[in-house]
Motif scaffolding. Structure first.
Motif, mmCIF file in Angstrom:
data_model
loop_
_atom_site.group_PDB
_atom_site.id
_atom_site.type_symbol
_atom_site.label_atom_id
_atom_site.label_comp_id
_atom_site.label_asym_id
_atom_site.label_seq_id
_atom_site.Cartn_x
_atom_site.Cartn_y
_atom_site.Cartn_z
ATOM 1 N N LYS A 70 1.622 54.651 79.024
ATOM 2 C CA LYS A 70 0.838 55.040 80.199
ATOM 3 C C LYS A 70 0.728 53.883 81.192
ATOM 4 C CE LYS A 70 -1.945 58.779 78.299
ATOM 5 N NZ LYS A 70 -3.286 59.243 77.938
ATOM 6 N N ASP A 71 0.524 52.673 80.690
ATOM 7 C CA ASP A 71 0.427 51.505 81.570
ATOM 8 C C ASP A 71 1.734 51.272 82.331
ATOM 9 O OD1 ASP A 71 -2.190 51.077 80.781
ATOM 10 O OD2 ASP A 71 -1.717 49.393 79.434
ATOM 11 N N LEU A 72 2.870 51.403 81.635
ATOM 12 C CA LEU A 72 4.173 51.225 82.291
ATOM 13 C C LEU A 72 4.412 52.291 83.356
ATOM 14 C CD1 LEU A 72 6.568 50.289 79.355
ATOM 15 C CD2 LEU A 72 6.110 48.934 81.398
ATOM 16 N N ILE A 73 4.127 53.538 83.006
ATOM 17 C CA ILE A 73 4.325 54.629 83.960
ATOM 18 C C ILE A 73 3.458 54.419 85.189
ATOM 19 C CG2 ILE A 73 3.955 57.105 84.352
ATOM 20 C CD1 ILE A 73 4.867 57.511 81.401
ATOM 21 N N GLU A 74 2.212 54.051 84.982
ATOM 22 C CA GLU A 74 1.303 53.824 86.108
ATOM 23 C C GLU A 74 1.781 52.682 86.998
ATOM 24 O OE1 GLU A 74 -1.871 54.286 88.712
ATOM 25 O OE2 GLU A 74 -0.973 55.630 87.257
ATOM 26 N N LYS A 75 2.253 51.610 86.376
ATOM 27 C CA LYS A 75 2.755 50.458 87.136
ATOM 28 C C LYS A 75 3.919 50.882 88.045
ATOM 29 C CE LYS A 75 5.215 46.124 86.538
ATOM 30 N NZ LYS A 75 5.880 45.224 85.621
ATOM 31 N N TYR A 76 4.878 51.581 87.477
ATOM 32 C CA TYR A 76 6.050 51.969 88.264
ATOM 33 C C TYR A 76 5.746 53.087 89.260
ATOM 34 C CZ TYR A 76 8.662 48.675 85.548
ATOM 35 O OH TYR A 76 9.098 47.502 84.983
ATOM 36 N N ARG A 77 4.801 53.952 88.920
ATOM 37 C CA ARG A 77 4.392 54.992 89.872
ATOM 38 C C ARG A 77 3.827 54.339 91.127
ATOM 39 N NH1 ARG A 77 0.047 56.901 91.954
ATOM 40 N NH2 ARG A 77 -1.302 55.732 90.568
ATOM 41 N N LEU B 71 6.622 52.719 93.182
ATOM 42 C CA LEU B 71 7.448 53.711 93.869
ATOM 43 C C LEU B 71 6.698 54.323 95.052
ATOM 44 C CD1 LEU B 71 9.112 55.362 90.759
ATOM 45 C CD2 LEU B 71 10.243 53.959 92.497
ATOM 46 N N GLU B 72 5.397 54.543 94.901
ATOM 47 C CA GLU B 72 4.603 55.048 96.021
ATOM 48 C C GLU B 72 4.527 54.018 97.140
ATOM 49 O OE1 GLU B 72 0.880 56.452 94.383
ATOM 50 O OE2 GLU B 72 1.764 58.370 93.814
ATOM 51 N N GLU B 73 4.501 52.718 96.767
ATOM 52 C CA GLU B 73 4.511 51.664 97.778
ATOM 53 C C GLU B 73 5.822 51.656 98.559
ATOM 54 O OE1 GLU B 73 3.567 47.941 95.887
ATOM 55 O OE2 GLU B 73 1.545 48.596 95.367
ATOM 56 N N LEU B 74 6.879 52.174 97.942
ATOM 57 C CA LEU B 74 8.168 52.298 98.633
ATOM 58 C C LEU B 74 8.223 53.544 99.510
ATOM 59 C CD1 LEU B 74 10.668 51.311 95.790
ATOM 60 C CD2 LEU B 74 10.032 49.947 97.780
ATOM 61 N N GLY B 75 7.146 54.325 99.472
ATOM 62 C CA GLY B 75 7.063 55.506 100.324
ATOM 63 C C GLY B 75 7.454 56.809 99.652
ATOM 64 N N LEU B 76 7.696 56.804 98.355
ATOM 65 C CA LEU B 76 8.057 58.034 97.662
ATOM 66 C C LEU B 76 6.798 58.840 97.348
ATOM 67 C CD1 LEU B 76 10.582 56.159 97.156
ATOM 68 C CD2 LEU B 76 10.951 57.549 95.142
ATOM 69 N N SER B 77 6.908 60.144 97.490
ATOM 70 C CA SER B 77 5.790 61.026 97.130
ATOM 71 C C SER B 77 5.833 61.266 95.621
ATOM 72 C CB SER B 77 5.920 62.367 97.863
ATOM 73 O OG SER B 77 7.029 63.098 97.340
ATOM 74 N N LYS B 78 4.756 61.822 95.086
ATOM 75 C CA LYS B 78 4.721 62.136 93.658
ATOM 76 C C LYS B 78 5.814 63.137 93.302
ATOM 77 C CE LYS B 78 -0.033 60.894 92.940
ATOM 78 N NZ LYS B 78 -1.404 61.267 92.945
ATOM 79 N N GLY B 79 6.071 64.071 94.200
ATOM 80 C CA GLY B 79 7.130 65.052 93.976
ATOM 81 C C GLY B 79 8.503 64.399 93.904
ATOM 82 N N GLU B 80 8.745 63.446 94.811
ATOM 83 C CA GLU B 80 10.028 62.742 94.799
ATOM 84 C C GLU B 80 10.190 61.909 93.528
ATOM 85 O OE1 GLU B 80 11.022 61.878 99.471
ATOM 86 O OE2 GLU B 80 9.288 60.836 98.584
#
Length: 125
Positions: free
Chosen positions: A96-103, A106-115
């Motif tokens: 969970k910690d790894l997924i949250e970190k990368y999520r 990726l959002e900071e790169l402008g990707l939406s949750k759907g993307e």
């Protein structure tokens, strides 16, 4: 448990070393190298193996004990929790910690949750 044959982790200069030692021990547990009830390497042995100050290892072990991952038997050393679910609990938290970190990254790169979801789905297929 001996540390012989294990790959020494590379320390990230941006994270406190004691946290990285905690994660190293948790990975040993998740990988089955350390099992519930097993003796954890002594503070001195771990410090020599990792090339760090024994006080840093002691701090990591104290935090692992505080969170219930290991426990101390006076005069005998530190041991992995005998809780049969400890491996699953540690693995779930680390994932969970790894997924949250990368999520977040990726959002900071402008990707939406759907993307993000679609990219992950593509990678897993």
């Amino acid at each position: 448990m001996t540390l012989e044959g294990l790959i020494k982790p590379e320390f990230d200069p941006n994270l406190p070393i004691y946290l990285q030692i905690m994660n190293f021990v948790k990975k040993l547990i998740v990988r089955g190298i350390l099992r519930p009830g097993d003796k954890v390497p002594s503070v001195r042995d771990m410090a020599l193996f990792l090339g760090v100050n024994p006080n840093t290892v002691q701090k990591a072990y104290e935090e692992l004990e505080r969170e219930g991952t290991i426990f101390t038997r006076r005069g005998q050393g530190n041991f992995v929790s005998e809780d049969e679910n400890i491996v699953d609990k540690i693995k779930e938290r680390m994932v969970k910690d790894l997924i949250e970190k990368y999520r977040k990254e990726l959002e900071e790169l402008g990707l939406s949750k759907g993307e993000i979801f679609n990219l992950l789905k593509e990678m897993l297929e």
